[in-house]
Design a protein around this motif. Structure first.
Motif, PDB file in Angstrom:
ATOM      1  N   THR A  52      10.605  -6.153  12.607  1.00 24.87           N
ATOM      2  CA  THR A  52       9.997  -4.758  13.106  1.00 24.87           C
ATOM      3  C   THR A  52       9.028  -4.366  11.818  1.00 24.87           C
ATOM      4  OG1 THR A  52      11.937  -3.826  11.879  1.00 24.87           O
ATOM      5  CG2 THR A  52      11.864  -3.585  14.350  1.00 24.87           C
ATOM      6  N   THR A  53       8.720  -5.320  10.979  1.00 21.95           N
ATOM      7  CA  THR A  53       7.697  -4.833   9.880  1.00 21.95           C
ATOM      8  C   THR A  53       6.362  -4.681  10.529  1.00 21.95           C
ATOM      9  OG1 THR A  53       9.011  -6.929   8.958  1.00 21.95           O
ATOM     10  CG2 THR A  53       6.971  -6.107   7.696  1.00 21.95           C
ATOM     11  N   PRO A  54       5.865  -3.482  10.071  1.00 22.64           N
ATOM     12  CA  PRO A  54       4.596  -3.064  10.691  1.00 22.64           C
ATOM     13  C   PRO A  54       3.665  -3.888  10.073  1.00 22.64           C
ATOM     14  CG  PRO A  54       5.437  -1.578   9.145  1.00 22.64           C
ATOM     15  CD  PRO A  54       6.593  -2.513   9.296  1.00 22.64           C
ATOM     16  N   LEU A  55       2.618  -4.123  11.045  1.00 20.16           N
ATOM     17  CA  LEU A  55       1.402  -4.966  10.563  1.00 20.16           C
ATOM     18  C   LEU A  55       0.808  -4.145   9.216  1.00 20.16           C
ATOM     19  CD1 LEU A  55      -1.150  -5.831  13.633  1.00 20.16           C
ATOM     20  CD2 LEU A  55       0.198  -7.462  11.885  1.00 20.16           C
ATOM     21  N   PRO A  56       0.028  -5.070   8.368  1.00 20.51           N
ATOM     22  CA  PRO A  56      -0.408  -4.175   7.380  1.00 20.51           C
ATOM     23  C   PRO A  56      -1.802  -3.662   7.938  1.00 20.51           C
ATOM     24  CG  PRO A  56      -0.273  -6.429   6.850  1.00 20.51           C
ATOM     25  CD  PRO A  56       0.148  -6.298   8.219  1.00 20.51           C
ATOM     26  N   LEU A  57      -1.901  -2.401   7.252  1.00 24.09           N
ATOM     27  CA  LEU A  57      -2.846  -1.574   7.660  1.00 24.09           C
ATOM     28  C   LEU A  57      -4.382  -2.218   8.022  1.00 24.09           C
ATOM     29  CD1 LEU A  57      -4.019   1.439   8.275  1.00 24.09           C
ATOM     30  CD2 LEU A  57      -4.265   1.917   6.086  1.00 24.09           C
ATOM     31  N   SER A  58      -4.599  -3.133   6.746  1.00 26.14           N
ATOM     32  CA  SER A  58      -5.835  -3.730   6.997  1.00 26.14           C
ATOM     33  C   SER A  58      -6.060  -4.519   8.302  1.00 26.14           C
ATOM     34  CB  SER A  58      -6.189  -4.439   5.968  1.00 26.14           C
ATOM     35  OG  SER A  58      -5.203  -5.404   5.660  1.00 26.14           O
ATOM     36  N   ALA A  59      -4.884  -5.017   8.662  1.00 22.21           N
ATOM     37  CA  ALA A  59      -4.893  -6.014   9.774  1.00 22.21           C
ATOM     38  C   ALA A  59      -5.004  -5.160  11.050  1.00 22.21           C
ATOM     39  CB  ALA A  59      -3.782  -6.927   9.883  1.00 22.21           C
ATOM     40  N   LEU A  60      -4.250  -4.007  11.201  1.00 23.67           N
ATOM     41  CA  LEU A  60      -4.076  -3.219  11.997  1.00 23.67           C
ATOM     42  C   LEU A  60      -5.529  -2.535  12.337  1.00 23.67           C
ATOM     43  CD1 LEU A  60      -1.730  -2.306  13.960  1.00 23.67           C
ATOM     44  CD2 LEU A  60      -1.508  -0.166  12.160  1.00 23.67           C
ATOM     45  N   ILE A  61      -6.147  -2.216  11.275  1.00 23.57           N
ATOM     46  CA  ILE A  61      -7.686  -1.640  11.644  1.00 23.57           C
ATOM     47  C   ILE A  61      -8.369  -2.509  12.052  1.00 23.57           C
ATOM     48  CG2 ILE A  61      -9.646  -0.692  10.395  1.00 23.57           C
ATOM     49  CD1 ILE A  61      -8.035   0.521   8.218  1.00 23.57           C
ATOM     50  N   ARG A  62      -8.507  -3.768  11.558  1.00 23.49           N
ATOM     51  CA  ARG A  62      -9.331  -4.996  12.242  1.00 23.49           C
ATOM     52  C   ARG A  62      -9.074  -5.032  13.687  1.00 23.49           C
ATOM     53  NH1 ARG A  62     -10.529 -10.475   9.420  1.00 23.49           N
ATOM     54  NH2 ARG A  62      -9.305  -9.759   7.983  1.00 23.49           N
ATOM     55  N   GLU A  63      -7.777  -5.117  13.934  1.00 19.46           N
ATOM     56  CA  GLU A  63      -7.483  -5.502  15.545  1.00 19.46           C
ATOM     57  C   GLU A  63      -7.868  -4.202  16.274  1.00 19.46           C
ATOM     58  OE1 GLU A  63      -3.396  -7.189  15.998  1.00 19.46           O
ATOM     59  OE2 GLU A  63      -3.073  -5.400  17.471  1.00 19.46           O
ATOM     60  N   ARG A  64      -7.487  -3.191  15.673  1.00 22.93           N
ATOM     61  CA  ARG A  64      -7.745  -2.096  16.807  1.00 22.93           C
ATOM     62  C   ARG A  64      -9.298  -1.718  16.682  1.00 22.93           C
ATOM     63  NH1 ARG A  64      -3.098   1.193  16.320  1.00 22.93           N
ATOM     64  NH2 ARG A  64      -4.207   3.302  17.056  1.00 22.93           N
ATOM     65  N   THR A  65      -9.923  -2.199  15.852  1.00 23.31           N
ATOM     66  CA  THR A  65     -11.631  -1.818  16.035  1.00 23.31           C
ATOM     67  C   THR A  65     -12.484  -2.975  16.221  1.00 23.31           C
ATOM     68  OG1 THR A  65     -11.665  -2.210  13.559  1.00 23.31           O
ATOM     69  CG2 THR A  65     -11.355   0.126  14.053  1.00 23.31           C
ATOM     70  N   LYS A  66     -12.036  -3.871  16.832  1.00 23.39           N
ATOM     71  CA  LYS A  66     -12.442  -5.004  17.099  1.00 23.39           C
ATOM     72  C   LYS A  66     -13.673  -4.709  18.201  1.00 23.39           C
ATOM     73  CE  LYS A  66      -9.815  -8.481  17.724  1.00 23.39           C
ATOM     74  NZ  LYS A  66      -8.879  -9.368  18.501  1.00 23.39           N
TER      75      LYS A  66
ATOM     76  N   GLN B  64      -5.464  -2.967  -1.156  1.00 23.47           N
ATOM     77  CA  GLN B  64      -5.384  -1.573  -1.454  1.00 23.47           C
ATOM     78  C   GLN B  64      -5.233  -0.506  -0.217  1.00 23.47           C
ATOM     79  OE1 GLN B  64      -5.168  -0.051  -4.317  1.00 23.47           O
ATOM     80  NE2 GLN B  64      -5.999  -1.344  -5.815  1.00 23.47           N
ATOM     81  N   LEU B  65      -5.843  -1.047   1.098  1.00 27.41           N
ATOM     82  CA  LEU B  65      -5.461  -0.560   2.251  1.00 27.41           C
ATOM     83  C   LEU B  65      -3.911  -0.617   2.579  1.00 27.41           C
ATOM     84  CD1 LEU B  65      -8.512  -1.282   4.554  1.00 27.41           C
ATOM     85  CD2 LEU B  65      -8.046   0.976   3.669  1.00 27.41           C
ATOM     86  N   ASP B  66      -3.526  -1.845   2.334  1.00 25.52           N
ATOM     87  CA  ASP B  66      -2.285  -2.147   2.725  1.00 25.52           C
ATOM     88  C   ASP B  66      -1.105  -1.249   1.727  1.00 25.52           C
ATOM     89  OD1 ASP B  66      -3.192  -3.714   4.641  1.00 25.52           O
ATOM     90  OD2 ASP B  66      -2.886  -5.545   3.478  1.00 25.52           O
ATOM     91  N   ASP B  67      -1.513  -1.201   0.537  1.00 25.09           N
ATOM     92  CA  ASP B  67      -0.590  -0.426  -0.401  1.00 25.09           C
ATOM     93  C   ASP B  67      -0.672   1.332  -0.360  1.00 25.09           C
ATOM     94  OD1 ASP B  67       0.060  -2.807  -1.048  1.00 25.09           O
ATOM     95  OD2 ASP B  67      -0.922  -2.799  -2.839  1.00 25.09           O
ATOM     96  N   ALA B  68      -1.742   1.665   0.460  1.00 31.37           N
ATOM     97  CA  ALA B  68      -1.930   3.135   0.353  1.00 31.37           C
ATOM     98  C   ALA B  68      -0.380   3.940   1.139  1.00 31.37           C
ATOM     99  CB  ALA B  68      -3.072   3.461   1.300  1.00 31.37           C
ATOM    100  N   PRO B  69      -0.190   4.773   0.480  1.00 33.37           N
ATOM    101  CA  PRO B  69       1.328   5.266   0.755  1.00 33.37           C
ATOM    102  C   PRO B  69       0.935   6.272   1.799  1.00 33.37           C
ATOM    103  CG  PRO B  69       0.584   6.381  -1.033  1.00 33.37           C
ATOM    104  CD  PRO B  69      -0.417   5.434  -0.890  1.00 33.37           C
ATOM    105  N   TRP B  70       0.617   5.903   3.151  1.00 38.12           N
ATOM    106  CA  TRP B  70       0.331   6.643   3.982  1.00 38.12           C
ATOM    107  C   TRP B  70       1.409   6.533   5.185  1.00 38.12           C
ATOM    108  CZ3 TRP B  70      -5.205   4.501   3.896  1.00 38.12           C
ATOM    109  CH2 TRP B  70      -6.045   5.380   3.193  1.00 38.12           C
ATOM    110  N   ALA B  71       2.194   7.427   5.716  1.00 37.67           N
ATOM    111  CA  ALA B  71       2.929   7.507   6.700  1.00 37.67           C
ATOM    112  C   ALA B  71       2.320   7.022   8.028  1.00 37.67           C
ATOM    113  CB  ALA B  71       3.642   8.826   7.104  1.00 37.67           C
ATOM    114  N   GLU B  72       3.193   6.794   9.168  1.00 33.97           N
ATOM    115  CA  GLU B  72       2.423   6.017  10.141  1.00 33.97           C
ATOM    116  C   GLU B  72       1.484   6.893  10.753  1.00 33.97           C
ATOM    117  OE1 GLU B  72       5.544   4.360  12.856  1.00 33.97           O
ATOM    118  OE2 GLU B  72       3.907   3.926  14.100  1.00 33.97           O
ATOM    119  N   ASP B  73       1.719   8.213  11.122  1.00 36.45           N
ATOM    120  CA  ASP B  73       0.761   9.081  11.610  1.00 36.45           C
ATOM    121  C   ASP B  73      -0.395   9.323  10.806  1.00 36.45           C
ATOM    122  OD1 ASP B  73       1.864  10.777   9.500  1.00 36.45           O
ATOM    123  OD2 ASP B  73       1.801  12.367  10.828  1.00 36.45           O
TER     124      ASP B  73
END
Ligand code: HEM
Length: 222
Positions: free
Chosen positions: A4-18, A178-187
Motif C-alpha cells: 500500500t506504499t503510495p507512489l512517490p509524488l514525483s512519479a505520480l506527477i509524471r504519470e498523471r501529467t504524461k 525534494q518533491l517526494d520528501d515534501a510533507p504534504w498530505a494526500e489531498d
C-alpha cells in the motif's frame, strides 16, 4: 500482503501529467518551430512570452523564499530572467521593453503564478516544477535546435543555457527527491498534481495563441 506504499509524488506527477505533457510538446507552434518552419520574429514572440512568465515565477520565488517547503526548491542556479532580458536586448535592441506584449493566455498564466505565490506554496512549487524541470529536459534540446536554426552562438538563446547546472540529470533527480520528501498530505498532493496539469494547460494555450498571432510563413497547409 498488498503493497500500500503510495507512489512517490514525483512519479505520480509524471504519470498523471504524461498526456498533458504530450499536448504541450505537440502544440503546433512548438512543433513548427522545431521543424525550422518559423521565422526569427516568431521565435522572438516566444521569448517575449517567457519574459512575462518568468517575471511572475521569479518574483514569486522571492516571496516564497521564506516558506519552509517552497524554499527547498528555490535556487538562484535556475534563475532565467536576466538571460531572457539579455536575449530580448540582443534580438530587439535597447527599447525591447516597449516592443513586447503578453498574449492573453500569457497574462492569465502569469496572473495564476502570482496568485499562488501569494498564498499557496504547493501551487507555487507546481508551477516551478513544470517550467524548470521542463527547461532542464526538452528545453535543452529545444535550445540546441534554436541555436542551429537562427545561427545564434549564445546571445539570443541564453535562456536555454544553465551555466550553474553542470549535470541536469543529477539536478532533476535531487529536485524529484525534494518533491517526494515534501510533507504534504494526500489531498494536498492531489491539489499539487492538479496545479501541474493547470500549468501544462497554460503552456499549451500560450503556444496556441502564438500560432494564431503568427501565421506560419512557409508552412504548407492541408
Ligand atoms: C517540443 C517540446 C518538448 C520536448 C521535445 C520535451 C521533451 C521532454 C523530455 C524528453 C523529457 C524527459 C526528460 C527526462 O526524463 O529527464 C521531458 C520532461 C519534462 N518536460 Fe518536456 N518537452 C517539451 C515541452 C515541454 C513543455 C512545453 C513543458 C511545460 C512547460 C514541459 C515540461 C516538462 C517537465 C516538467 C518534464 C519533467 C518530467 C519529470 O521528469 O518529472 N515540456 N520533456
Amino acid at each position: 500482503m498488498t503493497d500500500t506504499t503510495p507512489l512517490p509524488l514525483s512519479a505520480l506527477i509524471r504519470e498523471r501529467t504524461k498526456d498533458a505533457h504530450s499536448s504541450s510538446e505537440g502544440a503546433g507552434f512548438m512543433s513548427s518551430l522545431l521543424r525550422g518552419e518559423r521565422s526569427r520574429d516568431d521565435y522572438i514572440a516566444l521569448v517575449a512570452q517567457h519574459f512575462f512568465i518568468y517575471a511572475a515565477l521569479e518574483s514569486g520565488a522571492d516571496r516564497m523564499r521564506e516558506d519552509p517547503i517552497a524554499a527547498r526548491f528555490i535556487t538562484n542556479r535556475l534563475t532565467r530572467l536576466p538571460a531572457i532580458e539579455a536575449d530580448l536586448e540582443f534580438l530587439l535592441g535597447p527599447d525591447w521593453r516597449d516592443r513586447i506584449t503578453a498574449l492573453d493566455a500569457t497574462a492569465r498564466y502569469a496572473t495564476r503564478i502570482e496568485q499562488v505565490a501569494e498564498t499557496w506554496p504547493g501551487g507555487f512549487v507546481a508551477h516551478h516544477y513544470t517550467r524548470y524541470l521542463g527547461d532542464l529536459s526538452g528545453g535543452l534540446h529545444i535550445g540546441r535546435v534554436i541555436k542551429r536554426q537562427f545561427g545564434f552562438d549564445t546571445n539570443g538563446a541564453r535562456f536555454y543555457v544553465f551555466d550553474d547546472v553542470a549535470d541536469p540529470t543529477e539536478f532533476k533527480n535531487a529536485y524529484r527527491e525534494q518533491l517526494d520528501d515534501a510533507p504534504w498530505a494526500e489531498d494536498e498532493r492531489e491539489r499539487v498534481i492538479a496545479e501541474v496539469l493547470c500549468a501544462y494547460r497554460f503552456n499549451t494555450e500560450v503556444f496556441e495563441q502564438l500560432a494564431e498571432a503568427h501565421s506560419p510563413g512557409g508552412v504548407v497547409v492541408g
